[in-house]
Design an enzyme around this catalytic site. Structure first.
Site, short mmCIF file in Angstrom:
data_model
loop_
_atom_site.label_atom_id
_atom_site.label_comp_id
_atom_site.label_asym_id
_atom_site.label_seq_id
_atom_site.Cartn_x
_atom_site.Cartn_y
_atom_site.Cartn_z
N CYS A 120 -2.09 8.36 4.10
CA CYS A 120 -2.05 7.76 2.56
C CYS A 120 -3.33 8.47 1.87
CB CYS A 120 -1.77 6.56 2.58
SG CYS A 120 -0.34 5.66 3.40
N GLU A 138 0.91 -1.11 0.03
CA GLU A 138 0.10 -0.03 0.20
C GLU A 138 0.93 1.15 -0.07
OE1 GLU A 138 -1.68 3.13 1.08
OE2 GLU A 138 -1.47 2.24 2.96
#
EC number: 1.2.1.88
Length: 546
Positions: A331, A297
């Site tokens: 993120c 990720e």
């Protein structure tokens, strides 16, 4: 001697860890204040490498500064070496057989206990380490180091139970078909980020839960909180050698992926680093015993689109939270803001700037501060560099735009208005408290959705604000690959384990969905077993007869 499992055990029901309020006068506020005071009185802590359950001091000392007061250090840590990585991988492989053959209910009990330790006995200590070391305020530390970490462990146990229960639905007469989910052959390398203590626990924890052994390299800027997570897992009963804890830099990762026993990478971090590692792993294919699995990720360039039918007040407040919680260092944080002109000119702009002006920036120890520091010097210079570039390109700074690094790495919440939808701050990942707004004509909604889809390389999160159902559907369809997590009338951050599986594709990662059953498929290798109860009397088939 192996222990017989004399029943099929069912784990207790799991639910999300309740989040405490930390209101004035509450017992949790008092507990956290005490933990912060105690931790500050003992600085700096020493963090060794942990190999096969033993502390290893390499005497190659590195420091983890506190981002709100960078002259002081939360801890010093002993940096690992390639030689230590080799020792760690050998030790992990020696621990592998005992761990993967441990009855499932015992592995489950270990992680359920770890969740209780994280949310109970060590809650305030984990939070204090996350606040001092990673610059989070109380609420951000609570939802991360206490709640989400416990959720990853508890729901992980539930998901693995569900995984193991997935068995063939059919059996021919006289046969029994079944499937087992083996740990991967070799070891898993976990490379965790600075911004979430919970991810620090989940990256080694998920593979270990299904019987894998793990070499874990934490981010230098999260070393101490991650060390506490490791200690919690050990106290809960993870045997020595199952997870090897090696702080350090890129050389740790490079040494691990050179091993012929490397089997999987579990990574959260920057897109460029992930791409580089993927290339390095690919170049080593001939030396590996098994094709490696790569789970990652990475970055995001996340967006809100505000349709002309949006409820303005909600869109304003959600866009404040989405952009500026934890200084934009999530993120999933909002970075691109697309607003229809009628909404922008009839309240959104004014209200948005008014609300942002209320944000207080400063050390996490002051309860009034909504934003703290960015993580370090490199981040500070990168973010302020983006702001400077935006000004050079003709962007208008509507609010913020300044920083102060004299004591801590503080940057004011910043909104840039651009007339160029593919300007630098609309394309590049900033990872800080900077939002770039682009105002579009109400009639250009679908053109704007195309912009959203094609402007950046990323595909992590996005949010659509509209009261018209068709506007929501149109945006969802047109942004089908622009985000792995989509929100309706809700900010683009804040995925909850067990509720919104998290992850994106394109330049944002492999979209294996942390916080769901999906992630566990990546760390097992299924084997089908067919048992026949009826012997053959003749090898011929009826079609062979004449």
């Amino acid at each position: 001697m192996a222990t017989a499992q004399l029943a099929t055990f069912k784990i207790p029901p799991v639910s999300n860890e309740p989040m405490l309020s930390y209101a004035p006068g509450s017992p949790e506020r008092a507990g956290l204040q005490a933990a912060l005071a105690e931790m500050q009185s003992q600085l700096p802590f020493e963090v060794p490498c942990i190999i096969n359950g033993q502390e290893v001091r390499t005497n190659n000392i590195q420091k983890q500064p506190m981002p709100h007061d960078h002259a002081r250090h939360l801890c010093t840590f002993h940096e690992g070496s390639p030689e230590l990585v080799e020792k760690a991988t050998c030790g992990a492989l020696q621990a592998k057989d005992g761990w993967e053959t441990m009855p499932w209910n015992d592995r489950a009990a270990i992680f359920l206990k770890a969740a209780d330790l994280a949310s109970g006995k060590y809650r305030y200590k984990l939070m204090a380490a996350t606040m001092l070391g990673q610059g989070k305020n109380t609420w951000q530390a609570e939802i991360d180091a206490a709640a989400e970490l416990a959720d990853f462990f508890r729901f992980g146990v539930s998901y693995v139970e569900e995984l193991y229960a997935q068995q063939p639905p059919k059996n021919a007469p006289g046969c029994w078909n079944r499937t087992e989910y083996r740990p991967l052959e070799g070891f898993v390398l976990a490379v965790s980020p600075f911004n979430f203590t919970a991810i620090g626990g989940n990256l080694p924890g998920s593979p270990a839960l299904v019987g894998n052994v793990v070499v874990w390299k934490p981010a230098p800027a999260a070393t101490y909180s991650n060390y506490l997570v490791f200690k919690i897992l050990s106290e809960a009963g993870v045997p020595p050698g199952v997870i090897q804890f090696i702080p350090g830099g890129a050389e740790i990762v490079q040494a691990a992926i050179q091993s012929p026993n490397f089997r999987s990478l579990h990574f959260t971090g920057s897109t460029n680093v992930f791409k580089s590692l993927w290339k390095d792993i690919s170049s080593n294919l001939d030396k590996y015993k098994v094709y490696p699995r790569i789970v990652g990720e990475t970055g995001g360039k996340n967006w809100h689109v505000i349709h002309k039918s949006a409820e303005v007040r909600n869109a304003v407040l959600q866009s404040v939270r989405g952009a500026f919680e934890y200084q934009g260092q999530k993120c999933s944080a909002l970075s691109r803001l697309y607003v229809s002109r009628s909404v922008w000119e009839n309240g959104f702009k004014t209200q948005y700037l008014e609300e942002i002006a209320k944000i207080k920036v400063g050390p996490c120890l002051d309860w009034n501060n909504y934003m703290g520091p960015v993580i370090g010097r490199r981040a500070y210079d990168n973010i302020t560099g983006f702001i400077k570039k935006a000004k050079e390109e003709g962007g208008e700074v509507l609010i913020g735009g300044s920083g102060d690094d004299s004591k801590g790495f503080f940057i004011q919440p910043t909104v840039i208005l651009t007339k160029v939808p593919r300007s630098t701050t609309m394309v590049g990942e900033i990872f800080g408290p900077v939002v770039t707004a682009y105002v579009f004509e109400d009639s250009d909604y679908e053109k704007t959705l195309e912009l959203i889809d094609t402007t950046s390389i990323y595909g992590l999160t996005g949010a659509i604000f509209a009261s018209e159902r068709q506007a929501l559907l149109t945006a969802t369809n047109r942004s089908r690959n622009a985000a792995g997590n989509i929100y309706y009338n809700e900010k683009c951050t804040g995925a909850v384990v067990g509720q919104q599986p998290f992850g994106g594709a394109r330049g944002s990662g492999t979209n294996d969905k942390a916080g769901s059953i999906s992630i566990f498929y990546r760390f097992v290798s299924a084997r089908s077993i067919k048992e026949n109860f009826v012997g053959l009397e003749d090898f011929h088939y009826p079609s062979n007869l004449v």
